[in-house]
Design a protein around this motif. Structure first.
Motif: not given
Length: 384
Positions: A123-124, A126-131, A237, A239-240, A242
């Protein structure tokens, strides 16, 4: 001419690769000071407290050591842990012997996906991930309450009790910290993690405090997730996410999982904060002492350098902190990677590349360099 701003930094390299990565971070701080044109100065005092010091003196921190640390603006910590000393002795003898008396109750561990670094998460791609994982750092499962007894009954009869401590004050202050941090992020959301279905006293207290505190933050989205389900969510998941707030043990484990998903524990930074600033805060990579690679010159310094960026945030230098983070990203994006991320760069080469990227970006910035006058946000300690 004296620097406009001078900061006293206590350096504790500690064990194993701690000295190697702290040296790399100090090289970056030296570059920041140089590039500031004399506006900034970092006065570093090294403390030789380590497992070797313990074996020689019978203690990690000498008499009056904490008072010496207290005179500094921040503490830059490498690692503790040695095959010659049991882990619980080294942890309680040095790291926890600083974080607890200095009431560094908020531990911040960003989960950062760097460009050019391959994540095991598909998933990393094509999805911006940052928490960010916010860890209660003063009580919980690491409160140190309990003991061992009844060994006189004979072999196999000893009893050990380890008590997890959760106070309403401890829960509330870390939960409010997480909400305040969430308000500074693009996605204002706090995920609270417990195991309150099985731990019906301390974790239920946490849940009750969370339910009360969230009423003061109607602009922040919330969710409550059991720790086992959150482990799955980190993978399925992410991407959910923060801001994830959890107890001492749960956040410790989850943050390591997050860093592994980002590519390696070698890139993981952390800050042990006393937000009231009654005591200095401490900044450290979370990869440990890694005795198996000590002295080989291949340790990944990114976690230590990113921890130095968190320290710059805490010292009220957010522009400089952002410049360091941007230099790390520019370096990995160019394909210069350490061995643990699939590259060929050793510690020295990677550090030099980050310093060079910092110099290049600084040159391209306005002539006055990063904004020295900008005040950090109220939650700048978190390095968001």
């Amino acid at each position: 001419m004296a620097a406009q701003q001078s900061f006293a930094i206590a350096s504790i390299p500690g064990d194993g690769i701690g000295g190697e990565v702290i040296d790399a971070g100090l090289q970056v701080l030296d570059a920041v000071a140089e590039l500031s044109g004399g506006a900034l100065e970092f006065r570093v005092t090294e403390f030789p407290w380590s497992s070797a010091y313990y074996r020689e003196h019978g203690r990690y921190i000498p008499e009056g050591g904490l008072e010496e640390l207290r005179r500094h603006d921040a503490i830059y910590f490498g690692a503790v842990g040695s095959p010659e000393v049991p882990d619980h002795v080294s942890l309680w003898g040095l790291r926890l012997a600083i974080t607890q008396p200095f009431d560094q109750w908020a531990n911040i561990r960003p989960v950062t996906f760097l460009p050019g670094v391959t994540s095991p998460l598909r998933k990393a791609d094509d999805v911006e991930l940052d928490w960010i994982v916010v860890r209660e750092n003063s009580e919980g499962e690491y409160a140190g309450l309990g003991g061992r007894n009844l060994s006189g009954r004979g072999p196999g009869e000893e009893v050990a009790v380890q008590t997890s401590l959760h106070t309403e004050k401890g829960c509330e202050r870390i939960i409010r910290f997480a909400f305040d941090l969430a308000r500074t992020r693009q996605v204002a959301k706090v995920s609270s993690v417990t195991k309150s279905n099985a731990q019906q006293h301390g974790m239920v207290l946490w849940d009750e405090v969370f339910a009360r505190v969230k009423e003061d933050y109607p602009d922040v989205e919330t969710e409550r997730v059991l720790v086992d389900a959150m482990s799955a969510k980190f993978v399925l998941h992410p991407e959910q996410l923060s801001v994830v707030v959890a107890s001492n043990l749960h956040a410790d484990i989850l943050s390591d999982l997050g860093s592994a998903l980002a590519g390696s524990l070698g890139i993981a930074a952390s800050a042990n904060l006393n937000p009231e600033r009654r005591f200095p805060s401490m900044f450290e990579p979370v990869h440990g002492s890694a005795p198996d690679i000590t002295g080989r010159g291949i340790a990944n310094p990114i976690g230590a350098i990113a921890s130095a960026a968190l320290m710059l945030d805490h010292l009220g230098l957010p522009a400089e902190a952002d410049a360091v983070r941007a230099a790390i990203e520019a370096t990995t994006a160019s394909g210069i990677l350490p061995l643990d991320l699939g590259g060929q760069a050793d510690t020295r080469q990677l550090t030099q590349a980050i310093v060079e990227a910092l110099r290049n970006s600084w040159t391209e910035a306005p002539a006055e360099g990063p904004d020295q006058s900008s005040a950090p946000p109220a939650t700048a300690e978190a390095g968001s």
